[in-house]
Design an enzyme around this catalytic site. Structure first.
Site, PDB file in Angstrom:
ATOM      1  CB  SER A 120      -5.371   1.654  -5.511  1.00 54.98           C
ATOM      2  OG  SER A 120      -3.968   1.352  -4.765  1.00 54.98           O
ATOM      3  CG  HIS A 148      -0.562  -5.108  -7.777  1.00 54.31           C
ATOM      4  ND1 HIS A 148      -1.395  -4.462  -8.418  1.00 54.31           N
ATOM      5  CD2 HIS A 148      -1.125  -4.249  -6.457  1.00 54.31           C
ATOM      6  CE1 HIS A 148      -2.660  -3.398  -8.008  1.00 54.31           C
ATOM      7  NE2 HIS A 148      -2.003  -3.512  -5.950  1.00 54.31           N
ATOM      8  CG  ASP A 174       2.601  -1.517  -0.767  1.00 55.07           C
ATOM      9  OD1 ASP A 174       2.278  -2.241  -1.393  1.00 55.07           O
ATOM     10  OD2 ASP A 174       2.740  -0.566  -0.572  1.00 55.07           O
ATOM     11  CB  ILE A 175       5.524   3.249  -1.613  1.00 57.92           C
ATOM     12  CG1 ILE A 175       6.409   4.812  -0.635  1.00 57.92           C
ATOM     13  CG2 ILE A 175       4.273   3.746  -1.054  1.00 57.92           C
ATOM     14  CD1 ILE A 175       6.319   5.345  -2.076  1.00 57.92           C
TER      15      ILE A 175
HETATM   16  P1  5GP Z   1      -3.214  -2.029  -4.853  1.00 54.90           P
HETATM   17  O1  5GP Z   1      -4.062  -1.263  -3.203  1.00 54.90           O
HETATM   18  O2  5GP Z   1      -3.673  -1.423  -5.742  1.00 54.90           O
HETATM   19  O3  5GP Z   1      -4.431  -3.463  -3.913  1.00 54.90           O
HETATM   20  O4  5GP Z   1      -2.324  -1.786  -4.409  1.00 54.90           O
HETATM   21  C1  5GP Z   1      -1.274  -0.371  -5.142  1.00 54.90           C
HETATM   22  C2  5GP Z   1      -0.013  -0.528  -3.665  1.00 54.90           C
HETATM   23  O5  5GP Z   1       1.112  -0.326  -4.139  1.00 54.90           O
HETATM   24  C3  5GP Z   1      -0.169   0.028  -2.308  1.00 54.90           C
HETATM   25  O6  5GP Z   1      -0.288  -0.929  -1.726  1.00 54.90           O
HETATM   26  C4  5GP Z   1       0.964   1.254  -2.557  1.00 54.90           C
HETATM   27  O7  5GP Z   1       0.957   1.090  -0.766  1.00 54.90           O
HETATM   28  C5  5GP Z   1       1.679   1.035  -3.934  1.00 54.90           C
HETATM   29  N1  5GP Z   1       2.039   1.854  -4.065  1.00 54.90           N
HETATM   30  C6  5GP Z   1       1.128   3.315  -5.096  1.00 54.90           C
HETATM   31  N2  5GP Z   1       2.660   3.599  -5.170  1.00 54.90           N
HETATM   32  C7  5GP Z   1       3.764   3.560  -5.399  1.00 54.90           C
HETATM   33  C8  5GP Z   1       4.947   3.471  -5.410  1.00 54.90           C
HETATM   34  O8  5GP Z   1       4.921   5.021  -5.872  1.00 54.90           O
HETATM   35  N3  5GP Z   1       6.471   3.136  -4.882  1.00 54.90           N
HETATM   36  C9  5GP Z   1       5.799   1.482  -4.400  1.00 54.90           C
HETATM   37  N4  5GP Z   1       6.671   1.105  -4.186  1.00 54.90           N
HETATM   38  N5  5GP Z   1       4.243   1.422  -3.714  1.00 54.90           N
HETATM   39  C10 5GP Z   1       3.452   1.808  -4.175  1.00 54.90           C
END
Ligand code: 5GP
Ligand code: ZN
Length: 112
Positions: A93, A98, A29-30
């Site tokens: 988001s 995932h 995760d970034i």
């Molecule tokens: P959500 O909030 O949808 O459950 O998780 C999305 C995740 O994707 C977040 O933890 C965010 O940090 C990660 N993320 C968003 N954009 C990128 C990216 O460009 N690269 C990587 N490696 N992770 C990302």
């Protein structure tokens, strides 16, 4: 399709890959919330848990069976957590299914 994680799968957006096979990709995760924060995604675009369909059993069970292997690769010998944020209230988001694999410290509970 304008999907961030599909672009990561294609390689048009770079990622720090941990594991890849024909069905799934795992990458860091970034914006890690823990010492270990890995995202596990299906290569097939599935928008969320809510969008799983008949026929997705194989990829989902494959991903679940890989969790312990990825955890071991990342040194999570003392435990970890798997999280799937779903929909607006779940704070999802990125609209590509995932699983967050997090660990490397004592996690708080209850979440949220
Ligand atoms: P959500 O909030 O949808 O459950 O998780 C999305 C995740 O994707 C977040 O933890 C965010 O940090 C990660 N993320 C968003 N954009 C990128 C990216 O460009 N690269 C990587 N490696 N992770 C990302
Ligand atoms: Zn996608």
């Amino acid at each position: 399709m304008d999907c961030l994680f599909c672009k990561i799968i294609e390689g048009s957006i770079p990622s720090e890959k941990i594991y890849e096979d024909d069905m799934m990709l795992c990458f860091k995760d970034i914006n890690p919330t823990c010492p270990v924060h890995v995202l596990m995604i299906p290569k097939k675009h599935i928008s969320s848990l809510d969008d799983l369909k008949e026929g997705d059993e194989e990829v989902i069970s494959h991903m679940m069976l890989k969790v312990k292997d990825i955890a071991k690769t990342m040194g999570l010998d003392n435990g970890y957590r798997l999280v799937i944020n779903t929909g607006e209230d779940g704070q999802q988001s990125v609209k590509h299914l995932h699983m967050h694999l997090i660990g490397g410290r004592k996690l708080n509970w209850p979440a949220g």
